[in-house]
Motif scaffolding. Structure first.
Motif, PDB file in Angstrom:
ATOM      1  N   SER A  27      -7.714   3.205   7.074  1.00  0.00           N
ATOM      2  CA  SER A  27      -7.890   1.989   7.888  1.00  0.00           C
ATOM      3  C   SER A  27      -7.125   2.140   9.198  1.00  0.00           C
ATOM      4  N   ALA A  28      -7.437   3.176   9.951  1.00  0.00           N
ATOM      5  CA  ALA A  28      -6.706   3.523  11.172  1.00  0.00           C
ATOM      6  C   ALA A  28      -6.575   2.334  12.114  1.00  0.00           C
ATOM      7  N   GLY A  29      -5.374   2.175  12.652  1.00  0.00           N
ATOM      8  CA  GLY A  29      -5.107   1.118  13.612  1.00  0.00           C
ATOM      9  C   GLY A  29      -4.417  -0.085  13.010  1.00  0.00           C
ATOM     10  N   GLN A  30      -4.400  -0.206  11.686  1.00  0.00           N
ATOM     11  CA  GLN A  30      -3.687  -1.326  11.078  1.00  0.00           C
ATOM     12  C   GLN A  30      -2.193  -1.160  11.318  1.00  0.00           C
ATOM     13  N   ILE A  31      -1.544  -2.252  11.659  1.00  0.00           N
ATOM     14  CA  ILE A  31      -0.124  -2.258  11.979  1.00  0.00           C
ATOM     15  C   ILE A  31       0.596  -3.125  10.964  1.00  0.00           C
ATOM     16  N   GLY A  32       1.796  -2.739  10.600  1.00  0.00           N
ATOM     17  CA  GLY A  32       2.572  -3.535   9.658  1.00  0.00           C
ATOM     18  C   GLY A  32       4.053  -3.326   9.859  1.00  0.00           C
ATOM     19  N   ILE A  33       4.823  -4.090   9.107  1.00  0.00           N
ATOM     20  CA  ILE A  33       6.280  -3.932   9.067  1.00  0.00           C
ATOM     21  C   ILE A  33       6.701  -4.226   7.636  1.00  0.00           C
ATOM     22  N   CYS A  34       7.610  -3.443   7.129  1.00  0.00           N
ATOM     23  CA  CYS A  34       8.097  -3.641   5.768  1.00  0.00           C
ATOM     24  C   CYS A  34       9.584  -3.974   5.856  1.00  0.00           C
ATOM     25  N   TYR A  35       9.999  -5.041   5.212  1.00  0.00           N
ATOM     26  CA  TYR A  35      11.377  -5.508   5.319  1.00  0.00           C
ATOM     27  C   TYR A  35      12.287  -4.885   4.279  1.00  0.00           C
ATOM     28  N   THR A  36      11.750  -3.940   3.491  1.00  0.00           N
ATOM     29  CA  THR A  36      12.558  -3.153   2.556  1.00  0.00           C
ATOM     30  C   THR A  36      12.342  -1.680   2.875  1.00  0.00           C
ATOM     31  N   LYS A  37      13.154  -0.820   2.299  1.00  0.00           N
ATOM     32  CA  LYS A  37      12.919   0.617   2.432  1.00  0.00           C
ATOM     33  C   LYS A  37      11.575   0.923   1.790  1.00  0.00           C
ATOM     34  N   TYR A  38      10.860   1.934   2.313  1.00  0.00           N
ATOM     35  CA  TYR A  38       9.524   2.226   1.788  1.00  0.00           C
ATOM     36  C   TYR A  38       9.174   3.700   1.926  1.00  0.00           C
ATOM     37  N   TRP A  39       8.072   4.091   1.278  1.00  0.00           N
ATOM     38  CA  TRP A  39       7.553   5.447   1.386  1.00  0.00           C
ATOM     39  C   TRP A  39       6.349   5.429   2.318  1.00  0.00           C
ATOM     40  N   ALA A  40       6.415   6.188   3.418  1.00  0.00           N
ATOM     41  CA  ALA A  40       5.300   6.324   4.350  1.00  0.00           C
ATOM     42  C   ALA A  40       4.607   7.648   4.051  1.00  0.00           C
ATOM     43  N   ALA A  41       3.342   7.581   3.661  1.00  0.00           N
ATOM     44  CA  ALA A  41       2.569   8.786   3.380  1.00  0.00           C
ATOM     45  C   ALA A  41       2.243   9.497   4.692  1.00  0.00           C
ATOM     46  N   ASP A  42       1.560  10.607   4.594  1.00  0.00           N
ATOM     47  CA  ASP A  42       1.286  11.425   5.775  1.00  0.00           C
ATOM     48  C   ASP A  42       0.337  10.774   6.784  1.00  0.00           C
ATOM     49  N   ASP A  43      -0.331   9.693   6.405  1.00  0.00           N
ATOM     50  CA  ASP A  43      -1.195   9.000   7.363  1.00  0.00           C
ATOM     51  C   ASP A  43      -0.647   7.624   7.742  1.00  0.00           C
ATOM     52  N   CYS A  44       0.660   7.487   7.629  1.00  0.00           N
ATOM     53  CA  CYS A  44       1.359   6.253   8.006  1.00  0.00           C
ATOM     54  C   CYS A  44       2.485   6.641   8.966  1.00  0.00           C
ATOM     55  N   ALA A  45       2.294   6.367  10.254  1.00  0.00           N
ATOM     56  CA  ALA A  45       3.302   6.692  11.266  1.00  0.00           C
ATOM     57  C   ALA A  45       4.230   5.498  11.438  1.00  0.00           C
ATOM     58  N   TYR A  46       5.514   5.748  11.446  1.00  0.00           N
ATOM     59  CA  TYR A  46       6.487   4.657  11.577  1.00  0.00           C
ATOM     60  C   TYR A  46       7.349   4.870  12.816  1.00  0.00           C
ATOM     61  N   PHE A  47       7.990   3.785  13.234  1.00  0.00           N
ATOM     62  CA  PHE A  47       8.801   3.795  14.443  1.00  0.00           C
ATOM     63  C   PHE A  47      10.263   3.594  14.082  1.00  0.00           C
ATOM     64  N   GLU A  48      11.108   4.474  14.561  1.00  0.00           N
ATOM     65  CA  GLU A  48      12.546   4.276  14.444  1.00  0.00           C
ATOM     66  C   GLU A  48      12.998   3.670  15.758  1.00  0.00           C
ATOM     67  N   CYS A  49      13.421   2.417  15.706  1.00  0.00           N
ATOM     68  CA  CYS A  49      13.704   1.660  16.920  1.00  0.00           C
ATOM     69  C   CYS A  49      15.199   1.452  17.114  1.00  0.00           C
TER      70      CYS A  49
END
Length: 77
Positions: free
Chosen positions: A44-66
């Motif tokens: 589902s490319a382009g979906q954006i989210g935020i997780c308020y707990t620690k999580y596992w990001a798979a290889d098709d989930c890019a995350y931002f360290e801010c």
């Protein structure tokens, strides 16, 4: 790294994000700290989210360290 379905649980400590901004299951480890916004780049490319707990990001989930100077909630809908 992809966490396959038989490695996930229906409930657990760390949600797994892969192909969608809804958790697919839970895993016993995490690779992203809490409150890190992410964007799905496969499935589902382009979906954006935020997780308020620690999580596992798979290889098709890019995350931002801010930086703490950025209000992370404004990076997700």
């Amino acid at each position: 790294m992809r966490v396959v379905k038989n490695q996930q649980n229906a409930e657990g400590e760390f949600p797994v994000f892969q192909n969608t901004n809804m958790p697919l299951g839970f895993f016993g480890n995490y690779n992203v700290d809490e409150c890190a916004p992410f964007v799905i780049i496969g499935g589902s490319a382009g979906q954006i989210g935020i997780c308020y707990t620690k999580y596992w990001a798979a290889d098709d989930c890019a995350y931002f360290e801010c930086s703490n100077m950025i209000i992370k909630d404004f990076l997700s809908p």
